[in-house]
Design a protein around this motif. Structure first.
Motif, PDB file in Angstrom:
ATOM      1  N   GLN A 148     -10.026   4.834  10.212  1.00 41.40           N
ATOM      2  CA  GLN A 148     -10.727   4.694   8.950  1.00 41.40           C
ATOM      3  C   GLN A 148      -9.959   5.479   7.883  1.00 41.40           C
ATOM      4  N   THR A 149     -10.553   5.618   6.747  1.00 43.57           N
ATOM      5  CA  THR A 149     -10.058   6.512   5.710  1.00 43.57           C
ATOM      6  C   THR A 149     -11.263   7.294   5.195  1.00 43.57           C
ATOM      7  N   PRO A 150     -11.055   8.441   4.532  1.00 43.60           N
ATOM      8  CA  PRO A 150      -9.791   9.005   4.088  1.00 43.60           C
ATOM      9  C   PRO A 150      -8.867   9.428   5.224  1.00 43.60           C
ATOM     10  N   GLN A 151      -7.562   9.448   4.871  1.00 42.24           N
ATOM     11  CA  GLN A 151      -6.527   9.999   5.726  1.00 42.24           C
ATOM     12  C   GLN A 151      -5.910  11.164   4.946  1.00 42.24           C
ATOM     13  N   MET A 152      -5.924  12.339   5.532  1.00 43.83           N
ATOM     14  CA  MET A 152      -5.677  13.576   4.785  1.00 43.83           C
ATOM     15  C   MET A 152      -4.415  14.274   5.281  1.00 43.83           C
ATOM     16  N   PHE A 153      -3.439  14.410   4.373  1.00 35.35           N
ATOM     17  CA  PHE A 153      -2.171  15.058   4.700  1.00 35.35           C
ATOM     18  C   PHE A 153      -1.682  15.855   3.503  1.00 35.35           C
TER      19      PHE A 153
ATOM     20  N   ASP B 122      -0.870   2.240   7.532  1.00 34.62           N
ATOM     21  CA  ASP B 122      -1.674   3.263   6.886  1.00 34.62           C
ATOM     22  C   ASP B 122      -0.843   4.536   6.808  1.00 34.62           C
ATOM     23  N   GLU B 123      -1.391   5.566   6.189  1.00 39.13           N
ATOM     24  CA  GLU B 123      -0.632   6.803   6.013  1.00 39.13           C
ATOM     25  C   GLU B 123      -0.346   7.473   7.344  1.00 39.13           C
ATOM     26  N   ALA B 124      -1.304   7.404   8.271  1.00 34.78           N
ATOM     27  CA  ALA B 124      -1.107   8.032   9.576  1.00 34.78           C
ATOM     28  C   ALA B 124       0.083   7.430  10.311  1.00 34.78           C
TER      29      ALA B 124
ATOM     30  N   VAL C 138      -3.877  15.756   0.197  1.00 43.01           N
ATOM     31  CA  VAL C 138      -4.179  14.477  -0.434  1.00 43.01           C
ATOM     32  C   VAL C 138      -4.995  13.629   0.536  1.00 43.01           C
ATOM     33  N   LEU C 139      -6.149  13.167   0.078  1.00 42.90           N
ATOM     34  CA  LEU C 139      -7.021  12.313   0.885  1.00 42.90           C
ATOM     35  C   LEU C 139      -6.886  10.885   0.370  1.00 42.90           C
ATOM     36  N   VAL C 140      -6.192  10.049   1.108  1.00 43.56           N
ATOM     37  CA  VAL C 140      -5.990   8.650   0.707  1.00 43.56           C
ATOM     38  C   VAL C 140      -7.132   7.820   1.280  1.00 43.56           C
ATOM     39  N   HIS C 141      -7.790   7.076   0.403  1.00 44.08           N
ATOM     40  CA  HIS C 141      -8.964   6.316   0.833  1.00 44.08           C
ATOM     41  C   HIS C 141      -8.887   4.881   0.339  1.00 44.08           C
ATOM     42  N   ASP C 142      -9.361   3.944   1.172  1.00 40.29           N
ATOM     43  CA  ASP C 142      -9.392   2.525   0.813  1.00 40.29           C
ATOM     44  C   ASP C 142     -10.432   2.274  -0.275  1.00 40.29           C
ATOM     45  N   ALA C 143     -10.039   1.561  -1.315  1.00 39.19           N
ATOM     46  CA  ALA C 143     -10.982   1.222  -2.383  1.00 39.19           C
ATOM     47  C   ALA C 143     -12.169   0.434  -1.859  1.00 39.19           C
ATOM     48  N   ALA C 144     -11.943  -0.385  -0.824  1.00 39.39           N
ATOM     49  CA  ALA C 144     -12.985  -1.278  -0.320  1.00 39.39           C
ATOM     50  C   ALA C 144     -13.897  -0.617   0.714  1.00 39.39           C
ATOM     51  N   ARG C 145     -13.675   0.655   1.018  1.00 34.41           N
ATOM     52  CA  ARG C 145     -14.612   1.377   1.897  1.00 34.41           C
ATOM     53  C   ARG C 145     -15.623   2.092   1.000  1.00 34.41           C
ATOM     54  N   CYS C 146     -16.536   1.309   0.451  1.00 36.48           N
ATOM     55  CA  CYS C 146     -17.440   1.793  -0.585  1.00 36.48           C
ATOM     56  C   CYS C 146     -18.679   2.480  -0.028  1.00 36.48           C
ATOM     57  N   CYS C 147     -18.851   2.483   1.294  1.00 35.82           N
ATOM     58  CA  CYS C 147     -20.024   3.114   1.908  1.00 35.82           C
ATOM     59  C   CYS C 147     -19.670   4.451   2.557  1.00 35.82           C
ATOM     60  N   LEU C 148     -18.552   5.010   2.155  1.00 31.71           N
ATOM     61  CA  LEU C 148     -18.181   6.353   2.586  1.00 31.71           C
ATOM     62  C   LEU C 148     -19.285   7.339   2.191  1.00 31.71           C
TER      63      LEU C 148
ATOM     64  N   ARG D 123       0.839  -1.206   0.000  1.00 31.07           N
ATOM     65  CA  ARG D 123       0.000   0.000   0.000  1.00 31.07           C
ATOM     66  C   ARG D 123       0.868   1.248   0.000  1.00 31.07           C
ATOM     67  N   ALA D 124       1.897   1.254   0.863  1.00 29.11           N
ATOM     68  CA  ALA D 124       2.765   2.426   0.966  1.00 29.11           C
ATOM     69  C   ALA D 124       3.430   2.734  -0.372  1.00 29.11           C
ATOM     70  N   GLU D 125       3.878   1.696  -1.065  1.00 30.04           N
ATOM     71  CA  GLU D 125       4.529   1.904  -2.354  1.00 30.04           C
ATOM     72  C   GLU D 125       3.540   2.432  -3.391  1.00 30.04           C
ATOM     73  N   SER D 126       2.315   1.920  -3.373  1.00 31.65           N
ATOM     74  CA  SER D 126       1.301   2.401  -4.315  1.00 31.65           C
ATOM     75  C   SER D 126       0.969   3.866  -4.065  1.00 31.65           C
ATOM     76  N   VAL D 127       0.836   4.245  -2.798  1.00 29.43           N
ATOM     77  CA  VAL D 127       0.533   5.639  -2.478  1.00 29.43           C
ATOM     78  C   VAL D 127       1.701   6.532  -2.869  1.00 29.43           C
ATOM     79  N   ARG D 128       2.902   6.103  -2.565  1.00 32.31           N
ATOM     80  CA  ARG D 128       4.094   6.885  -2.916  1.00 32.31           C
ATOM     81  C   ARG D 128       4.195   7.071  -4.437  1.00 32.31           C
ATOM     82  N   ASN D 129       3.988   5.998  -5.178  1.00 34.55           N
ATOM     83  CA  ASN D 129       4.038   6.096  -6.641  1.00 34.55           C
ATOM     84  C   ASN D 129       2.911   6.968  -7.180  1.00 34.55           C
ATOM     85  N   GLY D 130       1.741   6.861  -6.547  1.00 30.25           N
ATOM     86  CA  GLY D 130       0.610   7.671  -6.973  1.00 30.25           C
ATOM     87  C   GLY D 130       0.849   9.156  -6.766  1.00 30.25           C
TER      88      GLY D 130
END
Length: 227
Positions: free
Chosen positions: A161-166, A185-187, A100-110, A81-88
């Motif tokens: 939870q997510t999003p995590q915003m930094f 996680d990002e936090a 940047v608000l990083v959010h889990d793809a599987a938290r679909c009920c946000l 996950r960390a590598e994907s966020v860093r590359n993104g």
């Protein structure tokens, strides 16, 4: 002026779910599960771009119609996950002061309301923070035999939870400095970097779809909102 950008890492295989495809592509109310996630983020007026980071070898994304005007796809997902966020972050060309608000793809009920609450609370924060819920249940620690070894005081405990915003610059530096094994996680990366992210009240419906049984609850929540 600082922008608000959403970043959704979605390069995982969903091995715990055990489905025929990664869980982000499983059908949920006639759409891929991840579509619901991306659609909510796209509805937030303050967010100017919704970036999804998928694996370069992804075989499923192009099979679906995403029809989301803010969506940008980056095929730079990594092994973690960390590598994907860093590359993104690098692919998005975010300015250091962009949020940047990083959010889990599987938290679909946000909900849009939860995202707007996070943005409003953290807009002037020097560090950033995350959505989270105070622990309401009694917490037990298990031993190797899955018997209770202790009751853990729940005071001060929160469920992340997510999003995590930094800020993009701070998050990128923290992810580069952190040991991959320590970053769940990002936090946690920000914490290892010496900062204290803020906790913002989340929503119990913003749960992470992890196992097949979770789909029924997600369907019910999404159907109730449509009604």
């Amino acid at each position: 002026m600082s922008r608000y950008l959403a970043l959704v890492p979605a390069a995982g295989s969903g091995s715990r779910f055990g489905g025929p495809s990664p869980k982000q592509y499983l059908q949920l109310n006639n759409r891929p599960l991840m579509w619901h996630t991306l659609q909510v983020l796209s509805q937030v007026a303050a967010i100017s771009e919704v970036a999804v980071v998928i694996s370069p070898a992804d075989e499923w994304f192009d099979d679906f119609d995403w029809d989301l005007p803010k969506l940008r796809v980056y095929r730079v997902g990594g092994a973690s996950r960390a590598e994907s966020v860093r590359n993104g972050l690098q692919a998005m060309s975010a300015d250091a002061q962009d949020w940047v608000l990083v959010h889990d793809a599987a938290r679909c009920c946000l909900s849009v309301t939860a995202v707007e609450r996070l943005i409003a609370t953290l807009a002037d924060d020097p560090v950033g923070g995350i959505l989270a819920l105070p622990v309401a249940d009694t917490v037990k620690r298990a031993d190797a035999e899955e018997r209770i070894s202790a009751t853990v005081p729940r005071q001060g405990l929160w469920l992340a939870q997510t999003p995590q915003m930094f800020r993009a610059g701070l998050l990128g530096s923290a992810l580069h400095a952190a040991e991959a094994a320590d970053v769940t996680d990002e936090a946690s990366a920000i914490e290892h970097y010496g900062h204290k992210p803020r906790l913002v009240d989340g929503d119990a419906q913003n749960f992470k779809v992890t196992y097949p049984r979770d789909l029924a609850l997600a369907r019910a929540i999404l159907a109730s909102r449509k009604d």
